[in-house]
Write an enzyme that holds these catalytic residues in place. Sequence first.
Site, PDB file in Angstrom:
ATOM      1  N   ASP A 183       0.819  -1.214   0.000  1.00  0.00           N
ATOM      2  CA  ASP A 183       0.000   0.000   0.000  1.00  0.00           C
ATOM      3  C   ASP A 183       0.853   1.265   0.000  1.00  0.00           C
ATOM      4  OD1 ASP A 183      -2.709   0.608  -0.197  1.00  0.00           O
ATOM      5  OD2 ASP A 183      -2.861   1.161   1.907  1.00  0.00           O
TER       6      ASP A 183
ATOM      7  N   HIS B 242      -2.910   4.076   0.822  1.00  0.00           N
ATOM      8  CA  HIS B 242      -3.868   4.047  -0.295  1.00  0.00           C
ATOM      9  C   HIS B 242      -3.147   4.028  -1.645  1.00  0.00           C
ATOM     10  CE1 HIS B 242      -7.012   6.108   2.505  1.00  0.00           C
ATOM     11  NE2 HIS B 242      -7.215   4.803   2.485  1.00  0.00           N
TER      12      HIS B 242
ATOM     13  N   LEU C 235     -11.476   9.282  -0.828  1.00  0.00           N
ATOM     14  CA  LEU C 235     -12.284   9.698   0.319  1.00  0.00           C
ATOM     15  C   LEU C 235     -13.177   8.556   0.772  1.00  0.00           C
ATOM     16  CD1 LEU C 235     -13.402  13.205  -1.038  1.00  0.00           C
ATOM     17  CD2 LEU C 235     -11.328  12.628   0.269  1.00  0.00           C
TER      18      LEU C 235
ATOM     19  N   GLY D 107     -11.347   6.123   5.806  1.00  0.00           N
ATOM     20  CA  GLY D 107      -9.970   6.600   5.756  1.00  0.00           C
ATOM     21  C   GLY D 107      -9.853   7.425   4.489  1.00  0.00           C
TER      22      GLY D 107
ATOM     23  N   GLY E 233     -15.247   5.327  -1.138  1.00  0.00           N
ATOM     24  CA  GLY E 233     -16.680   5.241  -0.854  1.00  0.00           C
ATOM     25  C   GLY E 233     -17.386   6.573  -0.822  1.00  0.00           C
ATOM     26  N   ILE E 234     -16.785   7.591  -0.198  1.00  0.00           N
ATOM     27  CA  ILE E 234     -17.383   8.926  -0.148  1.00  0.00           C
ATOM     28  C   ILE E 234     -17.161   9.661  -1.462  1.00  0.00           C
ATOM     29  CG2 ILE E 234     -17.237  11.193   0.970  1.00  0.00           C
ATOM     30  CD1 ILE E 234     -16.530   9.702   3.582  1.00  0.00           C
ATOM     31  N   GLY E 235     -15.954   9.605  -1.979  1.00  0.00           N
ATOM     32  CA  GLY E 235     -15.640  10.311  -3.224  1.00  0.00           C
ATOM     33  C   GLY E 235     -16.484   9.860  -4.395  1.00  0.00           C
TER      34      GLY E 235
END
EC number: 2.7.2.15
Length: 402
Positions: A143, A175, A204, A207, A326-328
């Site tokens: 990672d 990431h 986003l 984490g 997930g948010i992005g």
Amino acid sequence: MNEFPVVLVINCGSSSIKFSVLDVATCDVLMAGIADGMNTENAFLSINGDKPINLAHSNYEDALKAIAFELEKRDLTDSVALIGHRIAHGGELFTQSVIITDEIIDNIRRVSPLAPLHNYANLSGIDAARHLFPAVRQVAVFDTSFHQTLAPEAYLYGLPWEYFSSLGVRRYGFHGTSHRYVSRRAYELLDLDEKDSGLIVAHLGNGASICAVRNGQSVDTSMGMTPLEGLMMGTRSGDVDFGAMAWIAKETGQTLSDLERVVNKESGLLGISGLSSDLRVLEKAWHEGHERARLAIKTFVHRIARHIAGHAASLHRLDGIIFTGGIGENSVLIRQLVIEHLGVLGLTLDVEMNKQPNSHGERIISANPSQVICAVIPTNEEKMIALDAIHLGNVKAPVEFA
């Protein structure tokens, strides 16, 4: 060579194993699931979202045996040509993905004190997989390795030199597999030359991190020696004044371990809102007028915008800003607010395109004309790991990256 070879991708966390099986020819996912609650009476295995299978008190090898049994039930065991492992931390030893050997395992163990919670779990997964699939070539994908192209001025902290030289204290970033996959896809979506381009990738999720990618290489990133630094996140504080933490310790009598728990588990969106670390809950509360939920979201957005603008300084030019995670990928509100904050960079939002659901996949959400293109690209770390395994394992590769 198997007639229909597949790649088994394994991600061993501190208490879970996420896995997927991908067709080598197409990188389509044939099977995916999670074994969670390792070493507890509530451990279970779920395949493709089906009813959980009880794995009470199972360790990593027990869970992988259960996964192997599910592969066998689907006639996939003999098709496993490669296994790709996500490894949390490669330190300075690993700049790219590698074929796993005894020497590689020893080197992963050497850097594991940098991420003890995750790396030792990763090693348990490797040991179990080698025992269960002794004839299958296995690959480690780190990672942190994408960020090993950072220059010293980007990764050093302003601390006494011996902390870096003796202890390895520096920015490593995380990431990386996601940032690498998304930036690759961005070159195609935005029709850019990988060797002459500048991108900001905003991963986003619970984490979250920012990465500046110049000419295909990571040149700056927001996470540091640990995933705590940088953006405010679900339960992580992100950047915080160490002097403030020292003052809190003095005033409250809390220990270093207490404060480490606070900044990692009790802060961020949860800490400010007092409500939840789940952005979906906070967005609902935002629309209902919950003031602290609104403040948490506004602080989250401010930090994202500030880091995007700051990371742009590491590029020779800014061609695109990519939202992922997930948010992005799913939050219309967060993307809108971030882009509105970044008007200074010449960003203009296409409101209707921004409202498109994530089922629409890769999409440009900036208006035409806009000085900088904004896009949403769903991440696919499993596919990136599979592609690395296919490349290193010298198995017939997919026709195209997409």
